[in-house]
Write a protein that holds these residues in place. Structure first.
Motif, PDB file in Angstrom:
ATOM      1  N   ILE A  98      24.117  23.805 -66.796  1.00  0.00           N
ATOM      2  CA  ILE A  98      25.296  23.560 -67.665  1.00  0.00           C
ATOM      3  C   ILE A  98      25.793  22.190 -67.890  1.00  0.00           C
ATOM      4  CG2 ILE A  98      27.753  23.567 -67.101  1.00  0.00           C
ATOM      5  CD1 ILE A  98      26.818  26.158 -68.180  1.00  0.00           C
ATOM      6  N   ALA A  99      25.233  21.130 -66.770  1.00  0.00           N
ATOM      7  CA  ALA A  99      25.164  19.748 -67.107  1.00  0.00           C
ATOM      8  C   ALA A  99      24.432  19.371 -68.355  1.00  0.00           C
ATOM      9  CB  ALA A  99      25.143  19.080 -65.792  1.00  0.00           C
ATOM     10  N   ASP A 100      23.177  19.875 -68.289  1.00  0.00           N
ATOM     11  CA  ASP A 100      22.170  19.667 -69.425  1.00  0.00           C
ATOM     12  C   ASP A 100      22.872  20.303 -70.950  1.00  0.00           C
ATOM     13  OD1 ASP A 100      20.633  18.418 -67.868  1.00  0.00           O
ATOM     14  OD2 ASP A 100      19.410  20.007 -67.389  1.00  0.00           O
ATOM     15  N   ILE A 101      23.443  21.535 -70.624  1.00  0.00           N
ATOM     16  CA  ILE A 101      24.130  22.106 -72.015  1.00  0.00           C
ATOM     17  C   ILE A 101      25.010  21.205 -72.292  1.00  0.00           C
ATOM     18  CG2 ILE A 101      25.131  23.904 -72.802  1.00  0.00           C
ATOM     19  CD1 ILE A 101      23.438  25.728 -71.018  1.00  0.00           C
ATOM     20  N   GLU A 102      26.146  20.699 -71.407  1.00  0.00           N
ATOM     21  CA  GLU A 102      27.097  19.921 -71.922  1.00  0.00           C
ATOM     22  C   GLU A 102      26.338  18.540 -72.632  1.00  0.00           C
ATOM     23  OE1 GLU A 102      30.707  17.824 -72.535  1.00  0.00           O
ATOM     24  OE2 GLU A 102      30.047  19.949 -72.744  1.00  0.00           O
ATOM     25  N   ALA A 103      25.608  17.988 -71.960  1.00  0.00           N
ATOM     26  CA  ALA A 103      25.077  16.723 -72.517  1.00  0.00           C
ATOM     27  C   ALA A 103      24.276  17.104 -74.100  1.00  0.00           C
ATOM     28  CB  ALA A 103      24.029  16.201 -71.505  1.00  0.00           C
ATOM     29  N   THR A 104      23.897  18.152 -73.955  1.00  0.00           N
ATOM     30  CA  THR A 104      23.319  18.512 -75.307  1.00  0.00           C
ATOM     31  C   THR A 104      24.672  18.876 -76.591  1.00  0.00           C
ATOM     32  OG1 THR A 104      21.650  19.705 -74.432  1.00  0.00           O
ATOM     33  CG2 THR A 104      21.749  20.203 -76.526  1.00  0.00           C
ATOM     34  N   ARG A 105      25.615  19.502 -75.921  1.00  0.00           N
ATOM     35  CA  ARG A 105      26.871  19.629 -76.591  1.00  0.00           C
ATOM     36  C   ARG A 105      27.440  18.130 -77.188  1.00  0.00           C
ATOM     37  NH1 ARG A 105      31.761  18.766 -77.093  1.00  0.00           N
ATOM     38  NH2 ARG A 105      31.576  17.467 -75.341  1.00  0.00           N
ATOM     39  N   ALA A 106      27.447  17.258 -76.278  1.00  0.00           N
ATOM     40  CA  ALA A 106      27.967  16.195 -76.552  1.00  0.00           C
ATOM     41  C   ALA A 106      27.064  15.481 -77.813  1.00  0.00           C
ATOM     42  CB  ALA A 106      28.064  15.057 -75.198  1.00  0.00           C
ATOM     43  N   VAL A 107      25.844  15.410 -77.627  1.00  0.00           N
ATOM     44  CA  VAL A 107      24.943  14.959 -78.590  1.00  0.00           C
ATOM     45  C   VAL A 107      25.085  15.500 -79.808  1.00  0.00           C
ATOM     46  CG1 VAL A 107      22.483  14.505 -78.955  1.00  0.00           C
ATOM     47  CG2 VAL A 107      23.266  13.775 -76.873  1.00  0.00           C
ATOM     48  N   ALA A 108      25.083  16.828 -79.873  1.00  0.00           N
ATOM     49  CA  ALA A 108      25.019  17.720 -81.079  1.00  0.00           C
ATOM     50  C   ALA A 108      26.393  17.495 -81.755  1.00  0.00           C
ATOM     51  CB  ALA A 108      25.002  19.071 -80.778  1.00  0.00           C
ATOM     52  N   ALA A 109      27.385  17.002 -81.192  1.00  0.00           N
ATOM     53  CA  ALA A 109      28.738  16.960 -81.929  1.00  0.00           C
ATOM     54  C   ALA A 109      28.615  15.531 -82.743  1.00  0.00           C
ATOM     55  CB  ALA A 109      29.852  16.851 -80.829  1.00  0.00           C
ATOM     56  N   GLY A 110      27.531  14.532 -82.151  1.00  0.00           N
ATOM     57  CA  GLY A 110      27.780  13.461 -82.763  1.00  0.00           C
ATOM     58  C   GLY A 110      26.470  13.107 -83.839  1.00  0.00           C
ATOM     59  N   LEU A 111      25.499  14.015 -83.997  1.00  0.00           N
ATOM     60  CA  LEU A 111      24.434  13.838 -84.637  1.00  0.00           C
ATOM     61  C   LEU A 111      24.715  13.780 -85.931  1.00  0.00           C
ATOM     62  CD1 LEU A 111      21.976  16.764 -83.533  1.00  0.00           C
ATOM     63  CD2 LEU A 111      21.786  14.305 -83.200  1.00  0.00           C
ATOM     64  N   PRO A 112      24.070  12.745 -86.670  1.00  0.00           N
ATOM     65  CA  PRO A 112      24.364  12.538 -88.205  1.00  0.00           C
ATOM     66  C   PRO A 112      24.106  14.018 -89.126  1.00  0.00           C
ATOM     67  CG  PRO A 112      22.927  10.839 -87.217  1.00  0.00           C
ATOM     68  CD  PRO A 112      23.045  11.850 -86.393  1.00  0.00           C
ATOM     69  N   GLY A 113      25.051  14.052 -89.875  1.00  0.00           N
ATOM     70  CA  GLY A 113      24.758  15.437 -90.503  1.00  0.00           C
ATOM     71  C   GLY A 113      25.838  16.502 -90.057  1.00  0.00           C
ATOM     72  N   THR A 114      26.664  16.292 -88.778  1.00  0.00           N
ATOM     73  CA  THR A 114      27.067  17.534 -88.387  1.00  0.00           C
ATOM     74  C   THR A 114      28.641  17.148 -88.714  1.00  0.00           C
ATOM     75  OG1 THR A 114      27.256  16.460 -86.080  1.00  0.00           O
ATOM     76  CG2 THR A 114      25.521  17.728 -86.828  1.00  0.00           C
ATOM     77  N   THR A 115      29.564  18.257 -88.263  1.00  0.00           N
ATOM     78  CA  THR A 115      30.848  17.997 -88.345  1.00  0.00           C
ATOM     79  C   THR A 115      31.766  17.670 -87.301  1.00  0.00           C
ATOM     80  OG1 THR A 115      31.294  20.247 -87.999  1.00  0.00           O
ATOM     81  CG2 THR A 115      30.817  20.049 -90.310  1.00  0.00           C
ATOM     82  N   GLY A 116      30.886  17.796 -86.030  1.00  0.00           N
ATOM     83  CA  GLY A 116      31.502  17.470 -84.882  1.00  0.00           C
ATOM     84  C   GLY A 116      31.826  18.955 -84.243  1.00  0.00           C
ATOM     85  N   LYS A 117      31.978  20.108 -84.845  1.00  0.00           N
ATOM     86  CA  LYS A 117      32.173  21.294 -84.348  1.00  0.00           C
ATOM     87  C   LYS A 117      30.706  21.813 -83.674  1.00  0.00           C
ATOM     88  CE  LYS A 117      36.573  22.636 -85.112  1.00  0.00           C
ATOM     89  NZ  LYS A 117      37.483  23.362 -84.207  1.00  0.00           N
ATOM     90  N   VAL A 118      31.093  22.137 -82.447  1.00  0.00           N
ATOM     91  CA  VAL A 118      29.652  22.903 -81.720  1.00  0.00           C
ATOM     92  C   VAL A 118      29.838  24.130 -81.211  1.00  0.00           C
ATOM     93  CG1 VAL A 118      27.787  22.194 -80.046  1.00  0.00           C
ATOM     94  CG2 VAL A 118      28.983  20.293 -81.308  1.00  0.00           C
ATOM     95  N   GLY A 119      29.076  25.115 -81.492  1.00  0.00           N
ATOM     96  CA  GLY A 119      28.976  26.423 -80.735  1.00  0.00           C
ATOM     97  C   GLY A 119      27.573  26.526 -79.965  1.00  0.00           C
ATOM     98  N   ALA A 120      27.520  27.509 -79.120  1.00  0.00           N
ATOM     99  CA  ALA A 120      26.371  27.780 -78.444  1.00  0.00           C
ATOM    100  C   ALA A 120      26.102  29.272 -78.534  1.00  0.00           C
ATOM    101  CB  ALA A 120      26.604  27.647 -76.832  1.00  0.00           C
ATOM    102  N   VAL A 121      24.791  29.513 -78.485  1.00  0.00           N
ATOM    103  CA  VAL A 121      24.358  31.068 -78.481  1.00  0.00           C
ATOM    104  C   VAL A 121      23.146  31.094 -77.484  1.00  0.00           C
ATOM    105  CG1 VAL A 121      22.854  30.554 -80.428  1.00  0.00           C
ATOM    106  CG2 VAL A 121      23.407  32.971 -79.842  1.00  0.00           C
TER     107      VAL A 121
END
Length: 234
Positions: A98-121
């Motif tokens: 879960i800690a690694d997923i949260e770290a991934t979520r935080a990175v995903a939210a700030g990736l260039p070309g993203t809106t800041g919204k993040v889901g998970a599947v």
């Protein structure tokens, strides 16, 4: 669609890789963290990322087994691989996951070309982790396919603050009827949770190439997933 690999820093030291698939075009897109099955970041998981990118999302699949062995990439086609997969499943630390997923979520939210919204599947083990992601992280929306062991951690359900959809296989060999009944009892009254049960289907009915793959049920679940993300990640 373009694909690449990035490195993510773990919150407790070290780092892990993640496969990233991006949609064509330059418009900012929501991101989705794809949570692996017990076979690692394999062709099936990369295919899920590519599919989501084709539907207009930035998809990122982290290597959650890196603490055990980085770069696991096996299939469901041989007994030896199944044995290895169950060994990895047994060794996996879900709290650190879960800690690694949260770290991934935080990175995903700030990736260039993203809106800041993040889901998970997530699928299988990842379906379990998608439920926990909804309960234990600030993810914007989560979807779990045939998650195993959710009935054992229903105490986490009060933590669900954002929409969660779970796809349940009625004949799941890893999630017996009594477990499904506990999930329905523990989650069915939560307005943020949507439960879909697929009559007659077994575990991994959406895994292309798997023994229990059912195209009609997979297509239905996938259509529901896309509509869910388009609604909640807009």
């Amino acid at each position: 669609m373009t694909a690449s690999s990035i490195t993510i820093a773990a919150t407790d030291g070290g780092s892990f890789s993640a496969y990233v698939a991006r949609p064509a075009g330059g418009a900012p897109a929501p991101a989705i963290v794809v949570i692996q099955e017990i076979f690692g970041v394999n062709a099936v998981m990369r295919g899920v990322c590519d599919w989501l990118a084709g539907e207009g999302f930035v998809a990122i699949c982290p290597d959650l087994f890196w603490r055990i062995e980085p770069g696991i990439d096996i299939t469901d086609q041989t007994k030896a691989e199944w044995d290895r997969a169950f060994s990895l499943f047994g060794a996996f630390d879900r709290a650190r996951g879960i800690a690694d997923i949260e770290a991934t979520r935080a990175v995903a939210a700030g990736l260039p070309g993203t809106t800041g919204k993040v889901g998970a599947v997530g699928y299988c083990l990842g379906g379990h982790m998608a439920y926990r992601t909804a309960a234990e992280t600030p993810i914007d929306a989560s979807v779990g396919y045939y998650g195993v062991g959710i009935n054992e951690v229903l105490n986490l359900a009060p933590g669900i603050k954002t929409p969660l959809m779970l796809h349940i296989a009625e004949k799941d060999g890893f999630v017996p009827p009594e477990a499904q009944a506990k999930m329905a009892e523990g989650l069915g009254g939560n307005p943020l949770v949507t439960l879909h049960t697929y009559a007659g289907q077994d575990h991994a009915f959406a895994r292309i190439g798997g023994a229990h793959y059912d195209k009609a049920s997979a297509d239905l679940a996938n259509a529901r997933t896309l509509a869910f993300f388009r609604q909640h990640l807009a």
